[in-house]
Design a protein around this motif. Sequence first.
Motif, PDB file in Angstrom:
ATOM      1  N   ALA A 145      -8.799   6.511  -0.263  1.00 25.35           N
ATOM      2  CA  ALA A 145      -7.756   6.948  -1.199  1.00 25.35           C
ATOM      3  C   ALA A 145      -7.614   8.465  -1.153  1.00 25.35           C
ATOM      4  O   ALA A 145      -8.600   9.192  -1.208  1.00 25.35           O
ATOM      5  N   GLY A 146      -6.375   8.918  -1.003  1.00 22.35           N
ATOM      6  CA  GLY A 146      -6.098  10.349  -0.981  1.00 22.35           C
ATOM      7  C   GLY A 146      -6.467  11.068   0.298  1.00 22.35           C
ATOM      8  O   GLY A 146      -6.419  12.290   0.362  1.00 22.35           O
ATOM      9  N   LYS A 147      -6.827  10.355   1.331  1.00 27.06           N
ATOM     10  CA  LYS A 147      -7.266  10.970   2.593  1.00 27.06           C
ATOM     11  C   LYS A 147      -6.313  10.624   3.731  1.00 27.06           C
ATOM     12  O   LYS A 147      -5.400   9.830   3.581  1.00 27.06           O
ATOM     13  N   THR A 148      -6.578  11.214   4.895  1.00 31.76           N
ATOM     14  CA  THR A 148      -5.800  10.931   6.098  1.00 31.76           C
ATOM     15  C   THR A 148      -6.709  10.376   7.182  1.00 31.76           C
ATOM     16  O   THR A 148      -7.936  10.557   7.145  1.00 31.76           O
ATOM     17  N   SER A 149      -6.084   9.708   8.148  1.00 30.08           N
ATOM     18  CA  SER A 149      -6.804   9.188   9.302  1.00 30.08           C
ATOM     19  C   SER A 149      -5.868   9.251  10.504  1.00 30.08           C
ATOM     20  O   SER A 149      -4.664   9.082  10.365  1.00 30.08           O
ATOM     21  N   ASN A 150      -6.438   9.490  11.667  1.00 24.52           N
ATOM     22  CA  ASN A 150      -5.652   9.627  12.880  1.00 24.52           C
ATOM     23  C   ASN A 150      -6.065   8.551  13.873  1.00 24.52           C
ATOM     24  O   ASN A 150      -7.246   8.409  14.175  1.00 24.52           O
ATOM     25  N   LEU A 151      -5.100   7.786  14.375  1.00 23.48           N
ATOM     26  CA  LEU A 151      -5.354   6.773  15.391  1.00 23.48           C
ATOM     27  C   LEU A 151      -4.750   7.261  16.698  1.00 23.48           C
ATOM     28  O   LEU A 151      -3.559   7.557  16.755  1.00 23.48           O
ATOM     29  N   THR A 152      -5.564   7.358  17.739  1.00 22.35           N
ATOM     30  CA  THR A 152      -5.070   7.836  19.027  1.00 22.35           C
ATOM     31  C   THR A 152      -5.259   6.775  20.097  1.00 22.35           C
ATOM     32  O   THR A 152      -6.117   5.898  19.975  1.00 22.35           O
TER      33      THR A 152
ATOM     34  N   ASN B  74      -3.455  -3.149   4.757  1.00 30.08           N
ATOM     35  CA  ASN B  74      -3.805  -4.041   3.652  1.00 30.08           C
ATOM     36  C   ASN B  74      -4.788  -3.327   2.730  1.00 30.08           C
ATOM     37  O   ASN B  74      -5.629  -2.557   3.197  1.00 30.08           O
ATOM     38  N   PRO B  75      -4.727  -3.595   1.424  1.00 31.49           N
ATOM     39  CA  PRO B  75      -5.722  -3.012   0.520  1.00 31.49           C
ATOM     40  C   PRO B  75      -7.131  -3.452   0.905  1.00 31.49           C
ATOM     41  O   PRO B  75      -7.341  -4.592   1.332  1.00 31.49           O
TER      42      PRO B  75
ATOM     43  N   THR C 163       0.843  -1.196   0.000  1.00 30.80           N
ATOM     44  CA  THR C 163       0.000   0.000   0.000  1.00 30.80           C
ATOM     45  C   THR C 163       0.880   1.248   0.000  1.00 30.80           C
ATOM     46  O   THR C 163       2.042   1.208   0.380  1.00 30.80           O
ATOM     47  N   GLU C 164       0.321   2.348  -0.436  1.00 27.89           N
ATOM     48  CA  GLU C 164       1.044   3.620  -0.491  1.00 27.89           C
ATOM     49  C   GLU C 164       0.615   4.496   0.684  1.00 27.89           C
ATOM     50  O   GLU C 164      -0.029   5.525   0.505  1.00 27.89           O
TER      51      GLU C 164
ATOM     52  N   ALA D 221      -0.366   9.131  19.234  1.00 23.08           N
ATOM     53  CA  ALA D 221      -1.172   9.042  18.019  1.00 23.08           C
ATOM     54  C   ALA D 221      -0.303   8.720  16.820  1.00 23.08           C
ATOM     55  O   ALA D 221       0.909   8.972  16.826  1.00 23.08           O
ATOM     56  N   VAL D 222      -0.933   8.176  15.805  1.00 27.63           N
ATOM     57  CA  VAL D 222      -0.293   7.931  14.515  1.00 27.63           C
ATOM     58  C   VAL D 222      -1.209   8.533  13.452  1.00 27.63           C
ATOM     59  O   VAL D 222      -2.396   8.204  13.388  1.00 27.63           O
ATOM     60  N   LEU D 223      -0.660   9.419  12.648  1.00 23.45           N
ATOM     61  CA  LEU D 223      -1.394  10.030  11.539  1.00 23.45           C
ATOM     62  C   LEU D 223      -1.052   9.258  10.273  1.00 23.45           C
ATOM     63  O   LEU D 223       0.124   9.127   9.924  1.00 23.45           O
ATOM     64  N   LEU D 224      -2.065   8.736   9.590  1.00 25.92           N
ATOM     65  CA  LEU D 224      -1.876   7.944   8.370  1.00 25.92           C
ATOM     66  C   LEU D 224      -2.324   8.744   7.163  1.00 25.92           C
ATOM     67  O   LEU D 224      -3.382   9.369   7.185  1.00 25.92           O
ATOM     68  N   GLN D 225      -1.531   8.697   6.103  1.00 31.79           N
ATOM     69  CA  GLN D 225      -1.856   9.374   4.839  1.00 31.79           C
ATOM     70  C   GLN D 225      -1.832   8.324   3.741  1.00 31.79           C
ATOM     71  O   GLN D 225      -0.814   7.658   3.539  1.00 31.79           O
ATOM     72  N   ASN D 226      -2.945   8.185   3.019  1.00 34.91           N
ATOM     73  CA  ASN D 226      -3.034   7.225   1.921  1.00 34.91           C
ATOM     74  C   ASN D 226      -2.795   7.959   0.605  1.00 34.91           C
ATOM     75  O   ASN D 226      -3.614   8.768   0.177  1.00 34.91           O
ATOM     76  N   TYR D 227      -1.666   7.657  -0.041  1.00 38.77           N
ATOM     77  CA  TYR D 227      -1.336   8.271  -1.323  1.00 38.77           C
ATOM     78  C   TYR D 227      -1.790   7.422  -2.505  1.00 38.77           C
ATOM     79  O   TYR D 227      -1.666   7.838  -3.655  1.00 38.77           O
ATOM     80  N   GLY D 228      -2.317   6.237  -2.255  1.00 38.82           N
ATOM     81  CA  GLY D 228      -2.730   5.323  -3.312  1.00 38.82           C
ATOM     82  C   GLY D 228      -4.076   5.676  -3.907  1.00 38.82           C
ATOM     83  O   GLY D 228      -4.739   6.644  -3.519  1.00 38.82           O
ATOM     84  N   LYS D 229      -4.494   4.845  -4.850  1.00 42.23           N
ATOM     85  CA  LYS D 229      -5.763   5.061  -5.553  1.00 42.23           C
ATOM     86  C   LYS D 229      -6.868   4.146  -5.048  1.00 42.23           C
ATOM     87  O   LYS D 229      -7.954   4.146  -5.597  1.00 42.23           O
TER      88      LYS D 229
END
Length: 104
Positions: free
Chosen positions: A78-85, A102-103, A30-31, A45-53
């Motif tokens: 796709a193209g969004k962010t998510s924050n896990l705290t 995982n996709p 995954t990207e 926290a962990v900030l996740l950024q999805n660069y994939g399609k």
Amino acid sequence: MKKLCCALLLSLPLSAFAYPTEVETSLNGTEVSYETQDIGDSMGAVLLQNYGKQDVNCTAVFQNGPETPKVRKTLVPAGKTSNLTVSFGRAIIKLRVKLTCNPA
């Protein structure tokens, strides 16, 4: 008044100390990029950024010393962010995070 202001300034911490964070990743093609954040003494926290399609399912297992590991799951579009705290009962000395994506 000047003495009061000086006393207040001296009572403030001179620098902020962050705890170390170790991240073990398994991105499975995954990207996704991640950025760790320390929110306070007992929160992280962990900030996740999805660069994939395509959307990605991510799971993070947060571990702080002898406390029970805490699991957080999210779907990152796709193209969004998510924050896990996560919040622990004790102050964090060293935070370990196992991140698996995982996709969808």
